[in-house]
Design a protein around this motif. Structure first.
Motif, PDB file in Angstrom:
ATOM      1  N   CYS A 107       0.844  -1.188   0.000  1.00  0.00           N
ATOM      2  CA  CYS A 107       0.000   0.000   0.000  1.00  0.00           C
ATOM      3  C   CYS A 107       0.887   1.249   0.000  1.00  0.00           C
ATOM      4  O   CYS A 107       1.809   1.334   0.798  1.00  0.00           O
ATOM      5  N   CYS A 110       0.132   3.086   3.640  1.00  0.00           N
ATOM      6  CA  CYS A 110       0.553   2.542   4.942  1.00  0.00           C
ATOM      7  C   CYS A 110       1.535   1.392   4.809  1.00  0.00           C
ATOM      8  O   CYS A 110       1.910   0.813   5.819  1.00  0.00           O
ATOM      9  N   SER A 112       1.290  -1.698   4.052  1.00  0.00           N
ATOM     10  CA  SER A 112       0.931  -3.100   4.274  1.00  0.00           C
ATOM     11  C   SER A 112       0.631  -3.770   2.929  1.00  0.00           C
ATOM     12  O   SER A 112       0.319  -3.093   1.959  1.00  0.00           O
ATOM     13  N   CYS A 142      -6.157  -2.425   0.261  1.00  0.00           N
ATOM     14  CA  CYS A 142      -5.365  -2.527   1.491  1.00  0.00           C
ATOM     15  C   CYS A 142      -6.285  -2.941   2.620  1.00  0.00           C
ATOM     16  O   CYS A 142      -7.222  -2.229   2.947  1.00  0.00           O
ATOM     17  N   CYS A 145      -5.645   0.028   5.832  1.00  0.00           N
ATOM     18  CA  CYS A 145      -6.094   1.417   5.815  1.00  0.00           C
ATOM     19  C   CYS A 145      -7.177   1.647   4.770  1.00  0.00           C
ATOM     20  O   CYS A 145      -7.584   2.787   4.551  1.00  0.00           O
TER      21      CYS A 145
END
Ligand SMILES: [Zn+2]
Ligand SMILES: [Zn+2]
Ligand SMILES: [Zn+2]
Ligand SMILES: [Zn+2]
Lengths: 525, 227
Positions: A107, A110, A112, A142, A145
């Protein structure tokens, strides 16, 4: 494992006997002598780089020396993606770079990992066809987020080969205009031709390339990815063709020869400055290459159009809300370095990780070698200092009555304990946490217990020494009294069956692995 | 006889502890019973919709009324506490195990004593993750409260928000509609939801309904315990 006040670090000797040091000895005998006479001072700033907890150290069984992270050489065993755990062959790394080219993405908001989700409407659910359920356009989403490629207007028709599909799509969902592979060929853009100040300069052409009249580049700032590919193609072209034609000595009347970045100019400069450089055979080195000189070759030119674009960006930043701007941390990744707004961000393919073997810097013996399989965290070889050096641990002694009788140890290893006494004069210790009950206090005597554990199957003789008065921030001016400066630690009596011992060793090795993971390096004493 | 009866009380059918329990001695059984007695919370006055799923091991305690709407799923060992004020749980909410909805005596003692209104309302289709603590005044429709979150007293959470796991929302905070709270209290607007309302809403609704359907099959309901 947090490092609290009484702790032990091991000093690796590699800082003193590197080759540069030896060279310095010959050049500056005076200072070298100083260094030799000086005993190791753990408080000097330089020592920060040679002090390690024993868990971080390896041991070379050939040189009989401990090896710290500074004095081992590393070699890459394999490259793998941390998301999908697939190994990338080194040929792929050379061609496609050090990012995962499978369906892995992180992402941009963020970091992830993103997942591929289907966007198909559940409205017409044909009960007889459950297999067809996850069709339709796909997005990267994601789970943390809630960012998705819908935010930048991109959907994918197929769930596989996301990398390829993403490369063909611009933010907003428009297809990326086809790029020209060859730097010399003219750019076919639909943009209206605009005048460019480079047109007034002599046209930079190289001898070998078939480049001709400079094409007017587009007014808008070129897509960074396009520019990257132009640069890449340019350098590849240079590498393949910059042979004899571009070497100094060849007569060349091209305009590019006049530029400061051209190979002939570089050769001229090298000729002017110092014969030592010129004396090296020019044939042995790589052929000189010129730098990119036109936008077609990947040069980014700052001009009026770019300035106008910058102004527009600044105006946009002034009028839009804070959360529409990409943050600095979001722009840190190379994929998104050009992005100003959140809408410019693109999914990041994760960087590949490596598994590395470690070799002794002096004798090239392999000290640590992880298993080749990506999913395995075990090591084939791991020569730990813990298994070859006596382990020292120092503990504050609450009261003399709690001192354990010497020579006892849980693992059946011979240990030797002795009492060290610090008597601290007037100075307080600002760096120590006041909550620690064992911190040195002024004018009080504190007892410490130094425990040595011998992993070897031979007994060792230990001599202890300490400076009469401590220096530095911690316990400055304190006096140290060693109650037992000389003693012997018996041999490891763990003479179990070989298989059993190996099992114990294995457990211990894994423990060490986890400790190393859990410890951050503490710099300074 | 009494042996088998006790087993059926202490453990739900099919748990691996069943075999162990039957072999316990009488003494340990007695101590177990004593422990169970001490864990008994006072039952709260409750209004539960018949279509709700309330596990036997869910805890509904307090003196104020607890209202549980239709299709609500309360996992085992979740706690609905109306000690300090009434708790309302709207249609289709899911409260995971070890989650706490409402002020408990412990949290009320730690929190802001000046806080007057201590009622907690979950509107439609709110999902409260494992061991989250929700003391917010209102958690609006379609929110996802992640595992281990703490929404402190007096906070308000808007529609379709996502509170990422382990986030702490401070007292009296307002979280507006479509916000995502994540990381170290970072906020962003969920543009995926805002710009693609039709598609994403339908998908989310579908997903939630499937989630409810699965839980209804898996969790045995025991409404009679609370009526
Ligand atoms: Zn070293
Ligand atoms: Zn991957
Ligand atoms: Zn994210
Ligand atoms: Zn060596």
């Amino acid at each position: 494992m947090s490092v609290s006040f009484p702790y032990t670090y091991y000093a690796c000797s590699c800082a003193d006997n590197t080759s540069t040091q030896e060279k310095r000895v010959s050049q500056e005998p005076q200072s070298a002598q100083d260094e030799d006479e000086r005993t190791f001072d753990p408080r000097s700033r330089r020592s920060n780089f040679s002090l390690y907890p024993i868990e971080h150290l390896l041991y070379c069984t050939e040189c009989h020396e401990m090896r710290c992270p500074r004095c081992v050489t590393e070699e890459v065993i394999c490259w793998y993606c941390p998301n999908c755990l697939f190994e990338a062959p080194s040929s792929t790394i050379k061609q496609e770079g050090h990012r995962c080219s499978r369906n892995c993405f992180n992402c941009p908001i963020c970091t992830s990992p993103l997942s591929v989700n289907s966007l198909e409407q559940p409205d017409p659910p044909p009960d007889d066809k459950p297999a067809n359920k996850f069709g339709g356009p796909y997005i990267l989403h994601c789970p943390y987020c809630a960012w998705s490629t819908l935010d930048i207007g991109i959907t994918f028709p197929r769930p596989s080969n996301i990398t390829g599909q993403l490369a063909k799509t611009l933010n907003g969902g428009l297809p990326r205009p086809p790029r020209d592979r060859k730097p010399s060929s003219s750019l076919k853009r639909s943009d209206p031709p605009t005048t460019h100040h480079l047109d007034d300069l002599p046209s930079p052409t190289s001898d070998t390339s078939t480049s001709s009249s400079p094409e007017p580049p587009s007014a808008r700032t070129p897509d960074p990815q396009d520019r990257y590919h132009h640069l890449l193609a340019f350098y590849k072209h240079q590498l393949s063709t910059s042979d004899a034609a571009l070497l100094p000595g060849t007569t060349s009347t091209s305009a590019s020869e006049l530029g400061p970045g051209s190979p002939s100019s570089i050769a001229r400069l090298l000729h002017m400055y110092g014969s030592s450089i010129r004396s090296r055979a020019p044939e042995s080195g790589p052929s000189p290459m010129r730098e990119a000189a036109t936008p077609e070759e990947g040069l980014l030119i700052y001009d009026a159009a770019a300035e106008a674009a910058d102004d527009a960006t600044i105006r946009a930043m002034q009028t839009t809300a804070w959360d529409t701007h990409a943050s600095v941390s979001q722009r840190l990744d190379a994929t998104n370095r050009h992005a100003r707004a959140v809408d410019d961000l693109r999914p990041i393919s994760p960087l590949l990780r490596t598994k590395r073997a470690k070799r002794c810097g002096a004798c090239r013996q392999i000290l640590a070698k992880p298993e080749g399989k990506v999913t395995s965290v075990r090591s084939k070889i791991k020569l730990l200092a813990l298994q070859n050096l006596p382990k020292l641990s120092i503990k504050p002694l609450a009261s003399p009555s709690t001192m354990p009788p010497p020579g006892t140890s849980a693992a059946g290893r011979p240990t030797s304990t002795l009492l060290t006494t610090f008597s601290s004069p007037t100075l307080a210790l600002p760096a120590l946490s006041p909550s620690s009950p064992f911190a040195l206090r002024p004018l009080t005597t504190t007892h410490y217990l130094l425990t040595l554990t011998n992993p070897l199957y031979d007994s060792i003789r230990v001599h202890l020494a300490a400076p009469s008065a401590l220096r530095g921030r911690h316990g400055a001016g304190s006096r140290v009294t060693i109650l037992c400066p000389q003693f012997e630690v018996g041999a490891n009596t763990d003479r179990r069956k070989k298989g059993e011992r190996e099992r114990v060793e294995k457990v211990r090795r894994e423990e060490a692995f986890w400790t190393v993971l859990g410890v951050g390096r503490i710099v300074g004493l | 006889m009494s042996e088998t009866k006790r087993v059926s009380i202490s453990a739900p059918q099919g748990t691996p502890s069943e075999g162990r329990r039957t072999s316990t001695t009488a003494a340990s059984r007695q101590s177990l019973a004593a422990k169970r007695q001490s864990l008994n919370f006072p039952k709260a006055p409750t209004v539960i919709d018949p279509s709700a799923i309330v596990s036997t091991h869910a805890i509904l305690t307090g003196l104020h009324p607890i209202t549980i709407g239709p299709d609500v799923v309360l996992h085992p060992y979740c706690k609905i506490s109306s000690v300090e004020g009434p708790v309302t749980i709207g249609r289709g909410c899911i409260v995971a195990e070890r989650a706490v909805v409402g002020f408990t005596t412990e949290t009320a003692a730690q929190g802001d004593s000046a806080l007057k209104e201590r009622d907690v309302t979950l509107n439609r289709n709110v999902v409260v993750g494992t061991s989250a603590v929700v003391e917010a005044k209102v958690v609006d429709e379609g929110c996802l409260v992640g595992a281990g979150c703490h929404l402190k007293g007096g906070s308000n959470v808007g529609k379709y928000c996502k509170i990422a796991p382990m986030v702490i929302v401070q007292p009296d905070e307002w979280i507006y509609d479509f916000m995502v709270v994540y990381g170290q209290n970072a906020r962003r607007r969920d543009m995926t939801m805002i710009t693609n309302k039709d598609t994403v809403f339908a998908l989310k609704k579908e997903e939630h309904e499937q989630h409810l359907a699965v839980l209804k099959r898996l969790i045995p309901s025991n409404l009679t315990k609370w009526q």
